[in-house]
Each structure stands twice: as structure tokens, then as C-alpha cells.
Motif scaffolding. Structure first.
Motif, short mmCIF file in Angstrom:
data_model
loop_
_atom_site.label_atom_id
_atom_site.label_comp_id
_atom_site.label_asym_id
_atom_site.label_seq_id
_atom_site.Cartn_x
_atom_site.Cartn_y
_atom_site.Cartn_z
N GLU A 12 0.81 -1.22 0.00
CA GLU A 12 0.00 0.00 0.00
C GLU A 12 0.84 1.27 0.00
O GLU A 12 0.64 2.15 -0.83
CB GLU A 12 -0.95 0.00 1.20
CG GLU A 12 -1.94 -1.16 1.19
CD GLU A 12 -2.86 -1.18 2.39
OE1 GLU A 12 -2.70 -0.32 3.29
OE2 GLU A 12 -3.74 -2.07 2.46
N ARG A 43 -8.08 1.86 -5.25
CA ARG A 43 -8.41 2.97 -4.34
C ARG A 43 -7.79 4.29 -4.78
O ARG A 43 -8.41 5.36 -4.66
CB ARG A 43 -7.91 2.64 -2.92
CG ARG A 43 -8.58 1.47 -2.26
CD ARG A 43 -8.13 1.31 -0.82
NE ARG A 43 -6.76 0.84 -0.71
CZ ARG A 43 -6.41 -0.42 -0.41
NH1 ARG A 43 -7.36 -1.34 -0.24
NH2 ARG A 43 -5.16 -0.77 -0.32
N ARG A 100 -5.11 7.86 -1.11
CA ARG A 100 -6.22 7.16 -0.47
C ARG A 100 -5.77 5.76 -0.03
O ARG A 100 -5.27 4.99 -0.84
CB ARG A 100 -7.38 6.96 -1.44
CG ARG A 100 -8.09 8.21 -1.93
CD ARG A 100 -9.21 7.75 -2.89
NE ARG A 100 -9.93 8.86 -3.48
CZ ARG A 100 -9.58 9.46 -4.62
NH1 ARG A 100 -8.50 9.05 -5.28
NH2 ARG A 100 -10.30 10.44 -5.11
N TYR A 101 -5.99 5.44 1.22
CA TYR A 101 -5.77 4.08 1.70
C TYR A 101 -7.10 3.44 2.11
O TYR A 101 -7.15 2.27 2.50
CB TYR A 101 -4.79 4.06 2.86
CG TYR A 101 -3.40 4.48 2.43
CD1 TYR A 101 -2.67 3.70 1.53
CD2 TYR A 101 -2.83 5.67 2.86
CE1 TYR A 101 -1.41 4.08 1.10
CE2 TYR A 101 -1.57 6.07 2.44
CZ TYR A 101 -0.86 5.27 1.56
OH TYR A 101 0.39 5.65 1.13
N LYS A 102 -8.17 4.22 1.99
CA LYS A 102 -9.54 3.72 2.12
C LYS A 102 -10.31 4.23 0.91
O LYS A 102 -9.90 5.17 0.24
CB LYS A 102 -10.19 4.23 3.41
CG LYS A 102 -9.60 3.66 4.69
CD LYS A 102 -10.41 4.12 5.89
CE LYS A 102 -9.88 3.52 7.18
NZ LYS A 102 -10.69 3.93 8.35
N SER A 124 -14.39 5.08 -0.48
CA SER A 124 -15.81 5.21 -0.19
C SER A 124 -16.63 4.66 -1.35
O SER A 124 -16.34 4.96 -2.52
CB SER A 124 -16.19 6.68 0.02
OG SER A 124 -17.60 6.84 0.05
N HIS A 176 -10.75 -2.10 2.12
CA HIS A 176 -10.70 -0.93 3.02
C HIS A 176 -11.78 0.09 2.68
O HIS A 176 -11.50 1.24 2.33
CB HIS A 176 -9.33 -0.24 2.97
CG HIS A 176 -8.18 -1.10 3.36
ND1 HIS A 176 -8.31 -2.28 4.06
CD2 HIS A 176 -6.84 -0.95 3.14
CE1 HIS A 176 -7.12 -2.81 4.25
NE2 HIS A 176 -6.21 -2.04 3.70
N LEU A 177 -13.04 -0.31 2.78
CA LEU A 177 -14.14 0.62 2.59
C LEU A 177 -14.20 1.58 3.78
O LEU A 177 -14.10 1.16 4.94
CB LEU A 177 -15.46 -0.12 2.46
CG LEU A 177 -15.65 -1.01 1.23
CD1 LEU A 177 -17.03 -1.68 1.28
CD2 LEU A 177 -15.50 -0.20 -0.05
N SER A 178 -14.39 2.85 3.49
CA SER A 178 -14.45 3.86 4.56
C SER A 178 -15.69 3.69 5.42
O SER A 178 -15.75 4.17 6.55
CB SER A 178 -14.43 5.26 3.96
OG SER A 178 -15.53 5.44 3.08
N THR A 235 -11.85 -0.56 9.97
CA THR A 235 -10.57 -0.77 9.30
C THR A 235 -10.20 -2.25 9.35
O THR A 235 -10.28 -2.90 10.38
CB THR A 235 -9.45 0.05 9.99
OG1 THR A 235 -9.82 1.43 9.93
CG2 THR A 235 -8.13 -0.16 9.29
N THR A 236 -9.80 -2.77 8.20
CA THR A 236 -9.40 -4.17 8.10
C THR A 236 -7.89 -4.28 8.17
O THR A 236 -7.17 -3.46 7.62
CB THR A 236 -9.90 -4.77 6.77
OG1 THR A 236 -11.29 -4.48 6.64
CG2 THR A 236 -9.69 -6.27 6.74
N SER A 256 -4.29 -4.91 7.32
CA SER A 256 -3.61 -4.99 6.03
C SER A 256 -2.84 -6.29 5.86
O SER A 256 -2.51 -6.68 4.75
CB SER A 256 -2.65 -3.80 5.86
OG SER A 256 -3.37 -2.60 5.81
#
Length: 395
Positions: A298, A322, A339-341, A343, A369-371, A375-376, A378
């Protein structure tokens, strides 16, 4: 001003093709082609939005045979009529010097009679995959094997005509090339099966055919890559020692190798005593042949760590879904905006095709990683198999 990162340095393949940086967009399923495998405008837009930054973009798989379709919404390269659509994909990818690689495959037993419109799936032997709902495939005849080998060659010819810079043979994720190597799916007693050496005959023949087509048809440097899974979980099945022998056998015939892993630092799962990362062992085995490492990468720092281990390329998959401009933002020292999440409200803005949106919110929801979700982790696939590797999550 360019960043200090090693992954932004160019790389020159042995055939003379130069890639502007070491970032690869990993091949990912969009499930967005038409029912017959024709390219859609959604796919062209999806690749165009992510082009220009990575040194190479590898497409999602395109099937080389009518019997090789593995899922709905899959690209096809089975006929010359697909060349114009594929040319649009290649042109969209090749913005600002990004190289376009077409991934080609045959699904083998990882298909079913529904996807094949009533026809039985085929494989090396009539052995069903070890997964829920798997159908027993029909064993390929000698003539059919030779035909499929030729179809890989013809698919390569079409990729060249469409303007791609290379093809990647998808020999991972339990598809047909891997099925011939595996003692689980290949129980043949002819020249295509039996001993380990005979089980390699099919992928070696495909590689030789594709190399021959490249030599005949390519006017510019055109690379040949091979993606592989390091081990299987069935018994009998491919073990990591088999893979080390396989990559040593094919390394002189390829321009690069590409590991299929859910996490780049995963260690062998069938041998808990071996705590050396798979990617490290593979790199030691293949020497100077370029290697693409992939899996849960990431941040720029995570990517740099992979190259610091001597791996030539790092592939980003979910992260480029993402953040389509990941590379450009690193170059501009704008990492804070990466972006690391993601939407779900931004899916359309990010040109993610609708079919792929559904896939991300179901099969891949845990790790995209949906906002809107918690948080999942990594490192979810550091100690277990990822769904994209062709196996059930819990084995």
C-alpha cells in the motif's frame, strides 16, 4: 523534483524494452466485458484512469480458447474480431509511457458448464477441483492439447497486433497451466503427465510457442512474463520445492516471473519450519531474471522494502483501485493525499465498472478498506490464502 525512491528508477529488460519505473499494476478481474468477451467502454475508462503512473499495467485475464472461459465478464482473445477492442485497452494504458501487458489464460477445470453454456469444462485429467460445487472436467485429448498450445500462440499474435508491449501467461491461481503441473489435477500417463518433468511439458510447450510467435510477429521489443502460484494445498499437490525446480527450469525462457500471493512476505504454508519469505527464496533461485513481487502493498515505504530485497518490480492491486494516481502523487511529494480507504460513494468517480463495484463490496469487502466499514488488517493474508489465489479462504 523526483522522489528518492528506488521504485521510481527505470528498468531495461534483456530484449531492450525499457520500463520507466518499477511499479506494476497487478492483473485484476473487472468482470466487465460483454457476454462474448468484447471490451466495454467501462473497461477502457478504468484502465485509462490508472495509466500514466505505473511502469507497466497488466490487464485482467483474457481467455485464449472457447473452452477456456472461467467467469462471466471476462476478456477474450480467441478471435481476430477482438483485436479492435483490445487495441483500445492497449492505447488507454500506454499514456505517458506506461507499458501494456495482456494477461492470457485458459481456466481449465476452474470453469463450469453454466459459464461454458452447457459444455463440460476440460483439464489435464478428469479430477474435480477441491472446492465447493466444483464439477468434474473432461480429460483433454492429445489433439486438444496441441490446439490449446497453438491458441496461446494466436492470442499472442493478436496482442501484438493490438499494440500491447507483452503478454503474461497466467500459470497461477489453479488455472490450466498450473493444472498440468499439479499432481492433483494431472493424473495422465502419456507424455503430458506422470513424472514432474512430464507435467512440465505443457507449460514449456506453451512458452515455446509464444516465444516463436513473438520472434515472428513483433517488430518492437515485446516481453513474455509468467505468473505462478508458489504452492498448492491439496494432497497430492504442488509443493514449494516443486516450484523452485520449476522456476529454475523456465527462467532462461522468460523476460520476467510474477508471483501470485495475497501478501508479499508470506512464508511457505505447507512447511511451517521454513520462515524465509517465498519471494526471497524465488529471487535466489532465478538470479538475474526480473521478478514481480505482489500482495497487500500500500505505502511507498512498503514498496521500497520489497525492492530493497533485490526484487525488481512491485505490483499494486487493490491500492491502485483505491488510488489511481498513486505513482503521480509519490513523484509530486503528495503522499499525504493518497487514499488508503475508499468510499462506495466514489466508485463511479474512480471509474470502477459497476460489475467490479459489486465484486469489491462482496468477495473483496474484507480487504478493500471501505471507509464505511471498520478498518481491516492490512496483513490479513500474511498467514492465510487469499481468495484471488484460487482457493477457499479456509482450507
Amino acid at each position: 523534483m523526483m522522489s528518492k525512491y528506488q521504485f521510481l528508477e527505470s528498468y531495461r529488460f534483456k530484449n531492450g524494452m525499457t520500463v520507466k519505473n518499477r511499479i506494476v499494476m497487478a492483473p485484476m478481474t473487472t468482470m466487465s466485458s460483454f457476454h462474448d468477451g468484447q471490451v466495454t467502454n467501462d473497461e477502457v475508462a478504468y484502465y485509462a484512469a490508472r495509466a500514466g503512473g505505473p511502469g507497466m499495467i497488466i490487464t485482467g485475464v483474457a481467455n485464449v480458447s472457447e473452452s477456456g472461459k472461467g467467469f462471466e465478464g471476462e476478456l477474450s482473445v480467441t478471435d481476430d474480431r477482438f483485436i479492435p477492442g483490445l487495441a483500445k485497452v492497449a492505447a488507454a494504458i500506454k499514456q505517458d509511457g506506461t507499458k501494456a501487458i495482456l494477461q492470457i489464460f485458459h481456466a481449465g477445470r476452474m470453469s463450469n458448464s453454466s459459464i461454458l453454456r452447457g459444455k463440460q469444462a476440460v483439464s489435464a485429467s478428469a479430477i474435480a477441483a477441491a472446492r465447493a460445487g466444483a464439477e468434474v472436467p473432461r480429460e483433454l485429448t492429445e489433439t486438444e492439447i496441441l490446439t490449446i498450445i497453438d491458441e496461446f500462440g494466436q492470442a499472442t499474435r493478436r496482442a501484438i497486433a493490438a499494440g500491447f508491449d507483452g503478454v503474461e501467461l497466467h500459470g497461477a491461481n489453479t488455472y490450466l497451466l498450473q493444472q498440468f503441473v499439479s499432481p492433483h489435477s494431472n493424473r495422465r500417463t502419456d507424455r503430458w503427465g506422470g513424472s514432474f518433468e512430464k507435467r512440465l511439458a505443457f507449460p514449456l510447450a506453451v512458452i515455446a510457442k509464444v516465444k516463436g510467435i513473438i520472434a515472428e510477429a513483433a517488430k518492437e521489443p515485446f516481453v513474455l512474463g509468467y505468473r505462478f502460484s508458489p504452492e498448492e494445498f491439496e494432497t497430492p499437490g504442488i509443493r514449494f520445492s516443486d516450484t523452485l525446480a520449476f522456476v529454475k527450469k523456465v527462467k532462461s525462457e522468460l523476460d520476467y516471473l510474477h508471483i501470485s500471493l495475497g501478501h508479499v512476505w508470506r512464508t511457505p504454508m505447507n512447511d511451517q519450519s521454513n520462515q524465509l519469505p517465498v519471494v526471497t527464496s524465488i529471487k535466489e533461485a532465478i538470479g538475474e531474471l526480473p521478478l514481480i513481487g505482489v500482495g497487500s502493498l500500500e505505502t511507498p515505504e512498503e514498496v521500497e522494502k520489497v525492492l530493497a530485497q533485490g526484487v525488481e518490480f512491485a505490483a499494486l492491486g487493490r491500492e491502485l483501485i483505491r488510488e489511481p494516481k498513486w505513482v503521480q502523487k509519490v513523484i509530486r511529494h503528495d503522499q499525504s493525499s493518497i487514499r488508503y480507504k475508499i468510499s462506495p460513494s466514489d466508485f463511479d468517480e474512480l471509474t470502477i465498472p459497476r460489475a467490479m463495484q459489486h465484486y469489491l463490496q462482496t468477495s473483496f469487502r474484507e480487504v478493500i478498506h471501505l471507509s464505511t466499514d471498520e478498518t481491516t488488517e492490512s496483513n490479513a493474508y500474511l498467514k492465510e490464502v487469499a481468495p484471488m489465489e484460487g482457493y477457499e479462504k479456509k482450507l
